[in-house]
Every structure is written in structure tokens, then in C-alpha cells.
Scaffold this active site. Structure first.
Site, short mmCIF file in Angstrom:
data_model
loop_
_atom_site.label_atom_id
_atom_site.label_comp_id
_atom_site.label_asym_id
_atom_site.label_seq_id
_atom_site.Cartn_x
_atom_site.Cartn_y
_atom_site.Cartn_z
N PRO A 246 0.93 -1.32 0.04
CA PRO A 246 -0.03 0.11 -0.11
C PRO A 246 0.69 1.16 0.15
O PRO A 246 2.22 1.36 0.27
CB PRO A 246 -0.91 0.11 1.31
CG PRO A 246 -0.06 -1.01 2.27
CD PRO A 246 0.60 -1.97 1.42
N ASP A 247 0.22 2.33 -0.57
CA ASP A 247 1.17 3.84 -0.47
C ASP A 247 0.75 4.23 0.80
O ASP A 247 0.13 3.47 2.00
CB ASP A 247 0.72 4.44 -1.57
CG ASP A 247 -0.48 5.16 -1.56
OD1 ASP A 247 -1.41 4.82 -0.70
OD2 ASP A 247 -1.15 5.77 -2.58
N PHE A 248 1.12 5.47 1.14
CA PHE A 248 0.72 5.81 2.45
C PHE A 248 -0.36 7.01 2.70
O PHE A 248 -1.14 6.82 3.57
CB PHE A 248 2.12 7.05 2.72
CG PHE A 248 3.59 6.03 2.88
CD1 PHE A 248 3.73 5.50 4.19
CD2 PHE A 248 4.22 5.95 1.90
CE1 PHE A 248 5.00 4.86 4.47
CE2 PHE A 248 5.34 4.86 1.87
CZ PHE A 248 5.68 4.57 3.12
N ARG A 249 -0.43 7.69 1.60
CA ARG A 249 -1.70 8.86 1.55
C ARG A 249 -2.75 8.81 1.01
O ARG A 249 -3.73 9.70 1.08
CB ARG A 249 -0.88 10.23 1.53
CG ARG A 249 0.21 10.58 2.36
CD ARG A 249 0.88 11.88 2.21
NE ARG A 249 2.18 11.97 3.09
CZ ARG A 249 3.14 11.55 2.90
NH1 ARG A 249 3.58 10.78 2.09
NH2 ARG A 249 4.01 11.80 4.20
N CYS B 249 25.55 -1.87 18.96
CA CYS B 249 26.93 -2.08 18.54
C CYS B 249 27.03 -1.71 16.99
O CYS B 249 28.01 -2.08 16.44
CB CYS B 249 27.39 -3.57 19.01
SG CYS B 249 26.59 -4.90 18.30
N HIS C 193 15.36 7.16 1.00
CA HIS C 193 14.59 6.75 2.50
C HIS C 193 15.07 5.57 3.17
O HIS C 193 14.37 4.82 3.75
CB HIS C 193 12.89 6.71 2.37
CG HIS C 193 12.51 8.37 2.09
ND1 HIS C 193 11.38 8.68 1.86
CD2 HIS C 193 13.17 9.46 2.08
CE1 HIS C 193 11.19 10.00 1.72
NE2 HIS C 193 12.27 10.40 1.89
N GLN D 34 11.82 6.87 -3.08
CA GLN D 34 11.49 6.85 -1.81
C GLN D 34 11.15 5.46 -1.24
O GLN D 34 11.23 5.40 0.24
CB GLN D 34 10.45 7.66 -1.59
CG GLN D 34 10.73 9.30 -1.92
CD GLN D 34 9.38 10.16 -2.11
OE1 GLN D 34 8.91 10.73 -1.07
NE2 GLN D 34 8.73 9.84 -3.22
N ASN D 35 11.14 4.57 -2.07
CA ASN D 35 10.78 3.22 -1.90
C ASN D 35 11.83 2.29 -0.79
O ASN D 35 12.75 2.55 -1.16
CB ASN D 35 9.84 2.49 -2.87
CG ASN D 35 8.85 3.20 -3.27
OD1 ASN D 35 8.46 4.17 -2.68
ND2 ASN D 35 8.48 2.94 -4.42
N ASP E 267 11.36 -1.00 -0.46
CA ASP E 267 10.93 -2.32 -0.96
C ASP E 267 11.95 -3.01 -1.73
O ASP E 267 11.71 -4.38 -1.92
CB ASP E 267 9.62 -2.43 -1.43
CG ASP E 267 9.56 -1.40 -2.87
OD1 ASP E 267 10.42 -1.23 -3.36
OD2 ASP E 267 8.43 -0.86 -2.88
P1 OAD Z 1 2.17 8.75 -0.83
O1 OAD Z 1 1.31 7.63 -0.41
O2 OAD Z 1 2.27 9.98 -0.24
O3 OAD Z 1 1.88 9.21 -2.45
C1 OAD Z 1 1.66 8.08 -3.26
C2 OAD Z 1 1.12 8.81 -4.68
O4 OAD Z 1 0.96 7.81 -5.76
C3 OAD Z 1 -0.28 9.42 -4.45
O5 OAD Z 1 -0.24 10.48 -5.46
C4 OAD Z 1 -1.38 8.42 -5.33
O6 OAD Z 1 -2.49 9.17 -5.79
C5 OAD Z 1 -0.46 7.82 -6.20
N1 OAD Z 1 -0.67 6.38 -6.54
C6 OAD Z 1 -1.37 5.38 -5.89
N2 OAD Z 1 -1.21 4.14 -6.51
C7 OAD Z 1 -0.58 4.33 -7.63
C8 OAD Z 1 -0.37 3.72 -8.98
N3 OAD Z 1 -0.90 2.30 -9.19
N4 OAD Z 1 -0.02 4.31 -9.84
C9 OAD Z 1 0.14 5.83 -9.84
N5 OAD Z 1 0.05 6.60 -9.08
C10 OAD Z 1 -0.44 6.07 -7.68
O7 OAD Z 1 3.51 7.89 -1.11
P2 OAD Z 1 5.07 8.73 -1.23
O8 OAD Z 1 4.94 10.10 -2.13
O9 OAD Z 1 6.04 7.51 -1.49
O10 OAD Z 1 8.55 8.38 4.25
O11 OAD Z 1 5.34 9.29 0.31
C11 OAD Z 1 6.56 9.88 0.55
C12 OAD Z 1 7.20 9.38 1.89
O12 OAD Z 1 6.07 9.64 2.91
C13 OAD Z 1 7.46 8.00 2.08
O13 OAD Z 1 8.85 7.48 1.52
C14 OAD Z 1 7.16 7.71 3.65
C15 OAD Z 1 6.25 8.68 3.96
O14 OAD Z 1 6.13 9.02 5.30
C16 OAD Z 1 9.25 7.86 5.27
O15 OAD Z 1 8.54 6.95 6.06
C17 OAD Z 1 10.20 8.49 5.78
#
Ligand code: OAD
Length: 318
Positions: free
Chosen positions: A60-63, A164, A153, A133-134, A136
Site C-alpha cells: 500500500p502507499d501512504f496517503r 553495537c 529513504h 523513496q521506496n 521495498d
Molecule cells: P504517498 O502515499 O504520499 O503518495 C503516493 C502517490 O501515488 C499518490 O499521489 C497516489 O495517488 C499515487 N498512486 C497510488 N497508486 C498509484 C499507482 N498504481 N499508479 C500511479 N500513482 C499511484 O507516497 P510517497 O509519495 O511515496 O517516508 O510518500 C513519501 C514518503 O512519505 C514515504 O517515503 C514515507 C512516507 O512518510 C518515510 O517514511 C520517511
């Protein structure tokens, strides 16, 4: 004087002469960017990636509202969702992070079509660097070479003891995560933490070492699957030359600067501004975007072959 002229040009929706001189795309759209690549106008492509690039691999993504990680942390009783990745919170209570890691750990590390497309860019000799930023490790699994990847990241690839500093590999950490205990160092008993960057920690030195030169040289920036919400990663879009086209492949338009970014001198992406001469948004999934690019560039067969590499049926790439 130029600034005043540009201000009025924007307000009156007139083209800006200075922007015209910076424009390298025949048309400021997806076809224009594809033609720019086909014509051999770029040799140093930089790609940026976020969680949206790996959602089709089952992570899953974050936001994203509803499905994003930050909307699904209720049971951990966190002060705020981001605390799960906050180093001071982790130091006090590492359990929620490892519970979450167990849930998120993909059952198999299978790169997506979009990850393969990054590999193809490298094979074509066009990829200067892939900033992700991934955490994985799917870029590695897709065969992108270590030297081309910057894991901004950090990564699950290695882990270190917080006491240690003993190093552990990915399989060790995976076994620990699935044993449902908080991983402890075999030498000193302190918590072992994957080498991912938590909020409150510095990005890897490799990021700062490479970013300066890479972005100066960049002649096409492609941004995949990120909300561009987290700094300093998001600010990379501002660091390419003024002539460099920027293509966003994402489910939604993002990267427009908020007030804070403007105060920090960042201008972000400008898709809808009347003076835009280089920013293009392709809205859809990263995999569909990669397939559309491969089609426009005549690379479908090669992308299919790459996707078939680890046993997947080649048709899956189409
Ligand atoms: P976000 O969850 O903030 O953003 C993901 C983006 O990808 C959103 O704009 C979604 O609409 C889009 N999206 C989701 N699925 C998609 C797909 N299949 N194809 C195209 N777009 C899609 O994730 P990041 O931007 O990666 O940091 O978040 C950045 C950082 O915030 C992460 O590295 C993490 C988090 O807090 C840390 O933990 C330090």
C-alpha cells in the site's frame, strides 16, 4: 523588470518570451515528451519514485484516502500516523513499526512493469539515476544496477543494531519480523533496525553526494507514483535545469507548491500555469504509464521480455 513582465504575461495569459527560449518540447504534452526521447534529445534521464510505483506489487502507499497506510493505523494507538516512522517514537516503542512491517512485507518481491521500465531505460543507456523513496528493494529485484539507484529513504536490504552497529542482511530481518518479536542483536541484545530513514533521521550520504551533479545534468525528469509531500525528496523537481522537461506519471496531479515551499524558494511543478512550457502530467497508474511510454517509443517487445524474465508470462506486460 523581467519579473514584472512575466507577472503580467501570466496574468494576461500571454506566452513568455523567456519561457519560449527555454522550451525544448515541440508540444507540452505526453506526445511531446515521447518525441523528445525518440529524437534523441535526452541522454541523462533522472527518475523519481514513490509508493504508487509499488502498489501493484501489493504494497500500500501512504496517503491515498482509505487504502493508504496512514488511514489504517487506528489499532496502534499512535499520537499521529507518521509516528510509526518517527525515530524518537521508535526508540521508545519499536513494536508498532515491526507489527506493521510484518503486515506490509510482500509475500514475494515481484517488481512491477514500471520497475522493469526503469531497467529498460538503463539498458537503453538513458538512465542517469533512479531516486526512490521506496524501501521495498523492488528496483534491485527488477535488475536496475546498484550504481543507478539512490534509495533516498533507505532500504530493507540491510539492517543495523542500534547498539553495537552489527550489520544484518534482508533474510535475517525478514525471519525476525515474521517471528513476531522485536528483532534483537545477537551480539549485544539491542534492537536491530532496518536501514530505512525514519522521520528525524538524515537521508543517506549517497543521496546528498549524488544529487547535486545528477540534477544539473538531467535533461528529462520522470516522476512516478509519489505525492511529492515529503522533503527534501520533493524539492528535487526544482533542482533540474530550467530547460529540463518534467513528466509526472501518477494517479493525481501533485507537486504544486504550497505556501511553505514558496517561502523556501521552491516553485514545484506548474502544469496548469499559463506560462508552463515543460511540465506534463500523465494521469493513471505507473504500470499503464510505463506501457504507454514503451508503446510510444517502440519498446514494447523489450518491456515484455523483461517482464517475462522471472517466470511471469510475457503477455502480462501488455
Ligand atoms: P504517498 O502515499 O504520499 O503518495 C503516493 C502517490 O501515488 C499518490 O499521489 C497516489 O495517488 C499515487 N498512486 C497510488 N497508486 C498509484 C499507482 N498504481 N499508479 C500511479 N500513482 C499511484 O507516497 P510517497 O509519495 O511515496 O517516508 O510518500 C513519501 C514518503 O512519505 C514515504 O517515503 C514515507 C512516507 O512518510 C518515510 O517514511 C520517511
Amino acid at each position: 523588470m523581467e519579473k514584472i513582465r512575466q507577472f503580467f504575461a501570466q496574468k494576461l495569459n500571454l506566452g513568455s518570451a523567456s519561457n519560449e527560449s527555454l522550451k525544448v518540447l515541440e508540444t507540452v504534452d505526453f506526445d511531446g515528451v515521447m518525441k523528445y526521447i525518440r529524437d534523441g534529445c535526452c541522454k541523462s534521464v533522472v527518475t523519481m519514485a514513490g509508493a504508487g510505483m509499488s502498489t501493484s506489487a501489493g504494497i500500500p502507499d501512504f496517503r491515498s484516502p482509505g487504502s493508504g497506510l496512514y488511514d489504517n493505523l487506528g489499532k496502534y494507538d499512535l499520537p499521529r500516523p507518521e509516528a510509526v516512522f518517527d525515530i524518537s517514537f521508535f526508540e521508545k516503542n519499536p513494536q508498532p513499526f515491526f507489527d506493521l512491517a510484518r503486515q506490509l512485507y510482500p509475500s514475494e518481491l515481484k517488481p512491477t512493469i514500471c520497475h522493469r521500465f526503469i531497467r529498460l531505460l538503463e539498458q537503453k543507456g538513458l538512465l542517469l539515476r533512479h531516486y526512490t523513496q521506496n524501501i521495498d528493494t523492488l528496483e534491485r529485484a527488477a535488475g536496475v544496477s546498484d550504481e543507478r539507484i539512490v534509495e533516498a529513504h533507505g532500504t530493507f536490504h540491510t539492517s543495523h543494531c542500534t547498539g553495537c552497529r552489527q550489520r544484518y542482511d534482508q533474510q535475517w530481518m525478514k525471519d525476525q519480523i515474521f517471528s513476531e518479536d522485536v528483532p534483537k542483536c545477537e551480539s549485544c541484545g539491542a534492537v536491530v533496525k532496518p536501514d530505512i530513514v525514519f522521520f528525524g533521521e538524515n537521508l543517506p550520504s549517497r543521496f546528498f553526494r549524488l544529487v547535486q551533479d545528477d540534477l544539473k545534468k538531467c535533461d528529462l525528469l520522470i516522476i512516478f507514483g509519489t505525492s511529492l509531500a515529503v522533503q527534501p525528496f520533493a524539492s528535487l523537481v526544482d533542482r533540474v535545469p530550467d530547460t529540463c522537461p518534467r513528466l509526472l506519471v501518477n494517479k493525481e496531479k501533485c507537486g504544486r507548491p504550497n505556501l511553505l515551499m514558496r517561502m523556501m524558494g521552491q516553485s514545484g511543478l506548474e502544469f496548469d500555469s499559463s506560462s508552463n512550457y515543460r511540465d506534463v502530467a500523465w494521469l493513471g497508474t505507473c504500470d499503464d504509464g510505463a506501457v504507454a511510454m514503451a508503446a510510444a517509443l517502440g519498446w514494447q517487445e523489450e518491456l515484455r521480455r523483461l517482464q517475462g524474465e522471472d517466470g511471469a508470462r510475457p503477455e502480462e506486460a501488455a
